[in-house]
Design an enzyme around this catalytic site. Structure first.
Site, PDB file in Angstrom:
ATOM      1  CG  HIS A 176      16.361  24.154  73.532  1.00  0.00           C
ATOM      2  ND1 HIS A 176      16.988  22.985  73.153  1.00  0.00           N
ATOM      3  CD2 HIS A 176      17.090  25.119  74.030  1.00  0.00           C
ATOM      4  CE1 HIS A 176      18.241  23.552  73.355  1.00  0.00           C
ATOM      5  NE2 HIS A 176      18.394  24.478  73.772  1.00  0.00           N
TER       6      HIS A 176
ATOM      7  CE  LYS B  77       8.897  10.571  75.413  1.00  0.00           C
ATOM      8  NZ  LYS B  77       9.997  11.185  74.406  1.00  0.00           N
ATOM      9  NE  ARG B  78       9.722  16.785  84.140  1.00  0.00           N
ATOM     10  CZ  ARG B  78      10.032  17.899  84.796  1.00  0.00           C
ATOM     11  NH1 ARG B  78      11.523  18.029  84.852  1.00  0.00           N
ATOM     12  NH2 ARG B  78       9.183  18.852  85.373  1.00  0.00           N
TER      13      ARG B  78
ATOM     14  CE  LYS C 187       8.462  16.115  77.225  1.00  0.00           C
ATOM     15  NZ  LYS C 187       9.374  15.974  76.041  1.00  0.00           N
TER      16      LYS C 187
ATOM     17  CB  THR D 126      17.953  13.800  73.107  1.00  0.00           C
ATOM     18  OG1 THR D 126      17.277  14.245  74.187  1.00  0.00           O
ATOM     19  CG2 THR D 126      18.405  15.030  72.426  1.00  0.00           C
TER      20      THR D 126
ATOM     21  CE  LYS E  19      20.027  10.837  75.774  1.00  0.00           C
ATOM     22  NZ  LYS E  19      19.417  11.682  76.785  1.00  0.00           N
TER      23      LYS E  19
HETATM   24  C1  26V Z   1      11.219  26.005  80.903  1.00  0.00           C
HETATM   25  C2  26V Z   1      11.234  26.398  82.239  1.00  0.00           C
HETATM   26  C3  26V Z   1      10.146  27.414  82.756  1.00  0.00           C
HETATM   27  C4  26V Z   1       9.863  27.510  84.369  1.00  0.00           C
HETATM   28  C5  26V Z   1      11.267  27.188  84.980  1.00  0.00           C
HETATM   29  C6  26V Z   1      12.156  26.121  84.459  1.00  0.00           C
HETATM   30  C7  26V Z   1      12.146  25.751  83.108  1.00  0.00           C
HETATM   31  C8  26V Z   1      13.178  25.223  82.469  1.00  0.00           C
HETATM   32  C9  26V Z   1      12.926  24.757  81.079  1.00  0.00           C
HETATM   33  C10 26V Z   1      11.895  25.382  80.295  1.00  0.00           C
HETATM   34  C11 26V Z   1      11.982  25.175  78.940  1.00  0.00           C
HETATM   35  C12 26V Z   1      12.015  23.727  78.369  1.00  0.00           C
HETATM   36  C13 26V Z   1      12.447  23.597  76.937  1.00  0.00           C
HETATM   37  C14 26V Z   1      13.066  22.250  76.588  1.00  0.00           C
HETATM   38  O1  26V Z   1      13.463  21.568  77.501  1.00  0.00           O
HETATM   39  N1  26V Z   1      13.051  21.770  75.460  1.00  0.00           N
HETATM   40  C15 26V Z   1      13.290  20.620  75.207  1.00  0.00           C
HETATM   41  O2  26V Z   1      14.575  20.774  74.740  1.00  0.00           O
HETATM   42  C16 26V Z   1      15.329  19.390  74.143  1.00  0.00           C
HETATM   43  C17 26V Z   1      16.755  19.968  73.744  1.00  0.00           C
HETATM   44  O3  26V Z   1      16.874  20.463  72.769  1.00  0.00           O
HETATM   45  C18 26V Z   1      14.526  18.968  73.189  1.00  0.00           C
HETATM   46  O4  26V Z   1      14.883  17.657  72.730  1.00  0.00           O
HETATM   47  C19 26V Z   1      13.232  18.702  73.364  1.00  0.00           C
HETATM   48  O5  26V Z   1      12.261  18.373  72.261  1.00  0.00           O
HETATM   49  C20 26V Z   1      12.290  19.946  73.818  1.00  0.00           C
HETATM   50  O6  26V Z   1      11.245  19.570  74.421  1.00  0.00           O
END
Ligand code: 26V
Length: 810
Positions: free
Chosen positions: A359, A547-548, A553, A655, A659
């Site tokens: 991702h 978004k975050r 971003k 995503t 939406k």
């Molecule tokens: C990393 C970490 C590291 C520290 C602990 C918690 C945590 C949680 C998540 C992540 C990685 C996040 C990756 C992510 O969310 N990617 C997003 O995935 C979406 C669904 O595929 C995509 O639409 C977004 O573009 C992408 O940024």
């Protein structure tokens, strides 16, 4: 109850249950009472379907997919469960008849925030589509006691509060102690040689943790399918120990230990600016993986007489990012140590079962764990990872001479770090990206050498969203307008939205589209006023970025544009511009300093702009705190412009873009993630694209050539904004954003905010012009809705099911 239930029957049922289950007469009932009564009615309906679905899968010995994810961002469930059961209209009417406001009742549920953002919400959309398309597919996750923090904005700053979502009973979950399993951490591994020469491994002195499942029903749309989302909770193994402990001096030690065990499912880690190797997070990952794999094997054994050699015929496991990638060594461990398979046989089974979704390509987000940490916490798993690594490196050395020099970049264990994405690629049969450009970047750049080793593993699955929640549920008036002209088939076959193309020039239809959007904007304006006291003009352009918060971003680029507009209006107050409302919603990771500065800046700009009498209604800036699924549901139907402005190459898919498109907003975005596929479908005339391409960005990264200060020196608009940040706003020393200023000028603007500034402004000018031509705008809007069916997660799930999972509908 069923979809044939009448309003009066439901009214009667609510009245009756209010007495028997809440001990109250309706006239004394609160919204909360009604909420619990309605969920109980829905649960009665679900339970029988849940059981029937499970029986059917068992009887047919169905092949099943298990979706392993550290996050499931499900949001509120009552309304979507009612919708999927075919009861939503009836429930709305029955509640109104009884004098209750349905929205208030649904709002009683706590928004389940067991996810950070895109990745977690994707998992929730996938479960909805799996059930709605009659696929046997289930989720496995963690029942965190605290979800993602609740955000408050105080004096413009983000403050984090705990999200204790289980404070009140959560009516959708069922505790299943009968399915609890034991998880082992730490301890020592002893190796014995058996008589037949094979090795046996025994573990001693391990710390034991019980994983107790809580099941949540996943309801298919009007098909009586109910799949399962199983969330594991960490508990101390047995309460008998407690009695023993209480009789001796070990009591407090025991309590301490119990507390530390329960911490494993204590809270969801917020996604940070960069990966941090926290041991508790590793524990969480192994906890999820071990409990789930044990459960999967147990259920296979219950349903099949065949040996585990045939497991890959019945089971496929999709891992959501590398977070559950310990599934690979854990499955190996169970097969070898408990089921006595040889390495080769276990490897064959494992690599035929696991599939991995990537991702992100942000290097700072990639998971690597210190080898020592895994060795201490999971000694047996470490041995297995080490062996996988040895064999993999040996194979490169022997068979791929041209890659010999690259072994340190390919090895799973290198320089004392364990690289989880490398483990996931080597140990799986499928590796997919989440949008075309993202998969291309994986193949051509980030995972190029792995692609040369395993070309057939790599594939793309462009993300999607469930159109049931994100159109039918959140925008019922738009949905019924669509049904009026093209019939209801689109609900089961979202691709049929394409028939709307026939109406892009149909004035009466466009007028109705306009009315619906305007009603939604009025509702949002009221919501904003109630929440913030800010009055926004519902005739203004609603320009939305939700978004975050992350540098890539580029919320910063957005707010720079707002400052630019403000400066222009101050210089020339009589300028005739289309009024605009800029809406932001974003949580920053608690330790992400620059992201928090950007939140502060947005709020500062809002307070200046919104209170400046000279600006009147021409500009408004609103930061809505605590952005989550429920807030998204309120904002998205009212959006005119969807801001998708990441630095090209950085946003894997996005995503939110899908939406908003589905609700008739026009994308203003870069050629990044799924924006590119949106543009391919709607065409250049129905989207506003600007800025550097991914190739250009990557070229600058590798070859230099971009100097942020050159733009500062030559573009007056940019210099003015940056100086305002550095020196304070119009002489006031109180407002300073030096860190942002330094990041741009002294760290050379790593996300190309200045470089894309001019094309972004130009694009906005085009937006404003286009909006003035109502007819053309509405026609663009309908074109977007018409093409949005391709971004239903039903399409995505069909693709996963047929090309990766080989799953049949039941
Ligand atoms: C990393 C970490 C590291 C520290 C602990 C918690 C945590 C949680 C998540 C992540 C990685 C996040 C990756 C992510 O969310 N990617 C997003 O995935 C979406 C669904 O595929 C995509 O639409 C977004 O573009 C992408 O940024």
């Amino acid at each position: 109850m069923s979809r044939h239930t009448t309003i009066n029957e439901l009214v009667e049922c609510i009245t009756e249950k209010m007495k028997t289950e809440r001990g109250k007469d309706l006239k004394d009932a609160t919204d909360k009472d009604v909420y619990y009564v309605i969920t109980s009615i829905v649960n009665d309906e679900l339970n029988s379907h849940w059981l029937k679905t499970e029986k059917k899968y068992r009887k047919k010995k169905a092949r099943q997919v298990y979706y392993l994810s550290m996050e499931f961002l499900v949001g509120r469930l009552l309304e979507s469960n009612l919708l999927n059961c075919g009861l939503l209209d009836t429930a709305n009417k029955a509640l109104q008849k009884l004098g209750f406001d349905p929205e208030k009742v649904y709002f009683q549920e706590h928004d389940a925030g067991l996810g950070n953002g895109g990745l977690g919400r994707l998992a929730a959309c996938f479960l909805d589509s799996l059930a709605s398309l009659n696929y046997p597919g289930h989720g496995y996750g963690i029942r965190y006691r605290y979800g993602l923090f609740e955000q408050r904005i105080i004096h413009g700053n983000q403050i984090e509060l705990p999200d204790y979502w289980l404070k009140e009973e959560y009516p959708w979950e069922r505790r299943r102690v009968d399915e609890a399993v034991k998880i082992h951490f730490c301890g020592q591994v002893h190796m014995f040689k058996k008589n037949d020469g094979s090795l046996e491994f025994r573990y001693e002195n391990t710390d034991q943790v019980m994983a107790v499942p809580y099941d949540i029903p996943i309801v298919g749309y009007e098909n009586e399918v109910v799949n399962n989302l199983r969330l594991w909770s960490a508990e101390s193994p047995s309460s008998e120990d407690e009695d023993v402990a209480s009789q001796n001096s070990q009591y407090y030690h025991h309590l301490d230990h119990k507390h530390s065990i329960e911490q494993i499912s204590g809270f969801l880690y917020p996604d940070d600016s960069s990966f941090e190797g926290k041991e508790l997070r590793l524990k969480q990952q192994y906890f999820l993986v071990s409990a789930s794999i044990q459960n999967i094997i147990k259920s296979y054994k219950k349903n099949s007489k065949k040996s585990l050699n045939y497991l890959p015929e019945k089971v496929v496991i999709q891992i959501n990012d590398t977070h559950p990638s310990l599934a690979i060594p854990e499955l190996m461990r169970i097969l070898m140590d408990e089921e006595h398979f040889s390495w080769n046989d276990a490897w064959k089974i494992t690599t035929n079962i696991i599939a991995y979704t990537n991702h992100t390509t942000l290097s700072e987000a990639l998971e690597t764990w210190p080898k020592e940490m895994i060795q201490n916490l999971l000694p047996r798993l470490y041995m297995i990872i080490d062996e996988i690594n040895e064999r993999f490196c040996k194979k490169i050395w022997m068979d791929h001479h041209h890659l010999r020099d690259k072994i340190p970049e390919l090895a799973i264990i290198a320089y004392d770090q364990v690289h989880m994405s490398r483990l996931a690629i080597v140990g799986s049969f499928s590796v997919n990206g989440v949008a075309r450009i993202h998969t291309d970047i994986l193949i051509k750049k980030e995972m190029k050498d792995f692609y040369s080793l395993f070309p057939s593993k790599f594939n793309n699955k462009t993300n999607g969203i469930t159109h049931r929640r994100w159109l039918l549920q959140v925008n019922p008036n738009l949905a019924s307008l669509i049904t009026d002209v093209i019939g209801p088939q689109w609900i089961k076959r979202p691709n049929q939205l394409i028939s709307l193309l026939r109406y892009t020039k149909d004035r009466p239809f466009l007028d109705k589209i306009d009315q619906v959007k305007h009603e939604n904007k009025k509702a949002l304006a009221k919501f904003i006023f109630d929440r913030t006291g800010i009055l926004v003009d519902d005739q203004s352009i609603f320009d939305v970025q939700i978004k975050r918060l992350h540098e890539y971003k580029r919320q910063l680029l957005n707010i720079f544009h707002v400052i630019y507009l403000y400066n222009e209006l101050k210089d020339n107050p009589n300028q005739d511009i289309t009024p605009r409302t800029f809406l932001f919603g974003a949580k920053a990771a608690p330790s992400y300093h620059l992201a928090k500065e950007v939140i502060k800046l947005i709020n500062k700009v809002a307070s200046i702009v919104n209170h400046d009498p000279e600006i009147k209604d021409k500009l408004k800036v609103v930061f809505l705190e605590n952005y989550n699924v429920s807030l998204a549901e309120k904002i998205i139907p009212a959006a005119d412009i969807s801001e998708q402005i990441s630095t090209a190459s950085k946003e894997a898919s996005g995503t939110g873009n899908m939406k908003m498109m589905m609700n008739g907003a026009i994308t203003l975005g870069t050629l990044d993630g799924a924006n590119i596929e949106i543009r391919d479908f709607v065409g250049d005339r129905n989207i506003f694209i600007f800025g550097l391409t991914a190739d250009e960005v990557l070229h600058y990264y590798h070859h230099g050539g971009y100097v942020a200060r050159d733009i500062y020196n030559t573009d007056d608009r940019v210099r003015r904004i940056l100086d305002q940040l550095n020196e304070g706003w119009f002489g006031s020393q109180e407002i300073e954003f030096k860190d942002i200023y330094y990041n741009i000028l002294y760290h050379n603007d790593p996300y190309f905010v200045l470089k894309d500034f001019d094309p972004y402004i130009e694009s906005h000018e085009l937006v404003e012009q286009s909006y003035r031509d109502k007819f053309t705008w509405l026609s663009m809007s309908v074109t977007n809705i018409a093409h949005s069916g391709k971004f239903s997660s039903d399409r995505t799930i069909q693709e996963y099911a047929s090309s990766i999972w080989k799953l049949n509908k039941i």
